[in-house]
Scaffold this active site. Structure first.
Site, PDB file in Angstrom:
ATOM      1  N   HIS A  93       0.835  -1.207   0.000  1.00 25.35           N
ATOM      2  CA  HIS A  93       0.000   0.000   0.000  1.00 25.35           C
ATOM      3  C   HIS A  93       0.867   1.254   0.000  1.00 25.35           C
ATOM      4  O   HIS A  93       0.646   2.174  -0.797  1.00 25.35           O
ATOM      5  CB  HIS A  93      -0.915  -0.015   1.225  1.00 25.35           C
ATOM      6  CG  HIS A  93      -1.696   1.243   1.425  1.00 25.35           C
ATOM      7  ND1 HIS A  93      -3.000   1.389   1.004  1.00 25.35           N
ATOM      8  CD2 HIS A  93      -1.352   2.424   2.010  1.00 25.35           C
ATOM      9  CE1 HIS A  93      -3.426   2.605   1.311  1.00 25.35           C
ATOM     10  NE2 HIS A  93      -2.437   3.253   1.928  1.00 25.35           N
ATOM     11  N   GLU A  94       1.857   1.302   0.883  1.00 19.39           N
ATOM     12  CA  GLU A  94       2.687   2.506   0.978  1.00 19.39           C
ATOM     13  C   GLU A  94       3.538   2.702  -0.275  1.00 19.39           C
ATOM     14  O   GLU A  94       3.702   3.823  -0.757  1.00 19.39           O
ATOM     15  CB  GLU A  94       3.571   2.439   2.229  1.00 19.39           C
ATOM     16  CG  GLU A  94       2.802   2.340   3.538  1.00 19.39           C
ATOM     17  CD  GLU A  94       1.787   3.446   3.728  1.00 19.39           C
ATOM     18  OE1 GLU A  94       1.963   4.543   3.135  1.00 19.39           O
ATOM     19  OE2 GLU A  94       0.803   3.231   4.444  1.00 19.39           O
ATOM     20  N   HIS A 131       1.629   4.408  -3.070  1.00 19.79           N
ATOM     21  CA  HIS A 131       1.519   5.864  -3.016  1.00 19.79           C
ATOM     22  C   HIS A 131       2.657   6.511  -3.805  1.00 19.79           C
ATOM     23  O   HIS A 131       2.461   7.508  -4.515  1.00 19.79           O
ATOM     24  CB  HIS A 131       1.570   6.352  -1.569  1.00 19.79           C
ATOM     25  CG  HIS A 131       0.269   6.230  -0.836  1.00 19.79           C
ATOM     26  ND1 HIS A 131      -0.909   6.769  -1.305  1.00 19.79           N
ATOM     27  CD2 HIS A 131      -0.036   5.644   0.359  1.00 19.79           C
ATOM     28  CE1 HIS A 131      -1.886   6.516  -0.446  1.00 19.79           C
ATOM     29  NE2 HIS A 131      -1.377   5.838   0.564  1.00 19.79           N
ATOM     30  N   GLU A 156      -6.083   6.813  -1.307  1.00 22.11           N
ATOM     31  CA  GLU A 156      -5.991   5.671  -0.402  1.00 22.11           C
ATOM     32  C   GLU A 156      -6.617   4.430  -1.024  1.00 22.11           C
ATOM     33  O   GLU A 156      -6.059   3.328  -0.938  1.00 22.11           O
ATOM     34  CB  GLU A 156      -6.675   6.005   0.932  1.00 22.11           C
ATOM     35  CG  GLU A 156      -5.941   7.025   1.769  1.00 22.11           C
ATOM     36  CD  GLU A 156      -4.554   6.555   2.182  1.00 22.11           C
ATOM     37  OE1 GLU A 156      -4.399   5.360   2.500  1.00 22.11           O
ATOM     38  OE2 GLU A 156      -3.629   7.383   2.165  1.00 22.11           O
TER      39      GLU A 156
END
Length: 268
Positions: A126-127, A130, A185
């Site tokens: 997920h990070e 970004h 997100e």
């Protein structure tokens, strides 16, 4: 008064339209800033965080690096930074974040919420997403353009401009900035799901991770419309809708011999 504000704001529109890019999922993005500048800021932010927090070493750091490297090794060629830095820092807050330039920070408290390598891969993927999706540039650009618009309104509306700008500022916060953040997100959730699956991690573990996060929040999360993040329930629902594709990706990884084996400290 309102006509003058509208005219000046219309002058800002070509700037935003001329700086549009496309995210990995095909969504139009605003990107006003130079990548090298953001990467320098990311490096500085990471340095400051590292100086203000005790760095975890040994088995804990090795475990996080194992998970991160498994994902990095399977990134599409030419995508993202040439080098990534993953740091685990002593902080009981279950949090993680990524910075432009490929800096990933994981608080030690997150390792208490992520029960195994697959759940930690959910967080790391997920990070990293970004960064891969250039979300920092988009968020900074959106905030800058919004603030510029509010400043113009205040300048052209005279003595009543401050009150109007304040009211419109609240509308921008809930009508522009927060929805954009939630889109990012949600996008990072789905991109991260693909990344962890490509690396051979179990994508179904993402569902358990967000269930764990929901319990960790102890019901204190703000309502979704007032939050920078989707609710945990919304995230789980979105992930479930893409789980079939993710499981196929993971199966293909396994058939290619990609099977990560990162041992969580303290596990048998």
């Amino acid at each position: 008064m309102f006509r003058r504000a509208a005219v000046v704001l219309s002058m800002l529109l070509p700037l935003s339209l001329g700086a549009c890019t496309t995210s990995p999922l095909g969504r139009s993005q605003l990107a006003l800033f130079d990548d090298s500048q953001l990467q320098q800021q990311g490096a500085e932010a990471y340095r400051q965080y590292a100086e203000s927090h005790e760095r975890e070493t040994g088995a804990v750091a090795d475990y996080a690096s194992c998970v991160a490297n498994a994902i990095i090794d399977q990134l599409p060629a030419g995508k993202g930074p040439d080098n990534w830095q993953v740091g685990v820092f002593h902080d009981e807050t279950p949090n993680a974040f990524a910075l432009p330039g490929g800096y990933v920070v994981i608080n030690s408290g997150m390792l208490k919420v992520a029960d195994n390598q697959d759940q930690l891969a959910t967080v790391v993927g997920h990070e990293m997403s970004h960064v891969l999706a250039d979300h920092a540039n988009e968020r900074t650009s959106t905030q800058a353009l919004t603030q510029s618009g509010l400043g113009v309104i205040q300048a052209v509306t005279g003595s009543g401009g401050e009150q109007l700008a304040t009211l419109l500022g609240a509308g921008a916060q809930y009508g522009i900035l927060l929805p954009y953040s939630r889109k990012q997100e949600s996008e990072a959730d789905l991109l991260g799901l693909q990344l962890m699956a490509r690396a051979g991690f179990n994508p179904e573990a993402s569902l358990q991770l967000w269930q764990n996060m929901s319990r960790a929040s102890d019901g204190n999360a703000p309502p979704a419309w007032a939050s920078t993040h989707p609710s945990n329930g919304q995230r789980i629902q979105a992930l479930e809708s893409h789980m079939g594709e993710a499981k196929q990706i993971a199966t293909q990884a396994h058939e290619a011999g990609i099977r990560p084996n990162c041992q969580r400290p303290g596990s048998s």
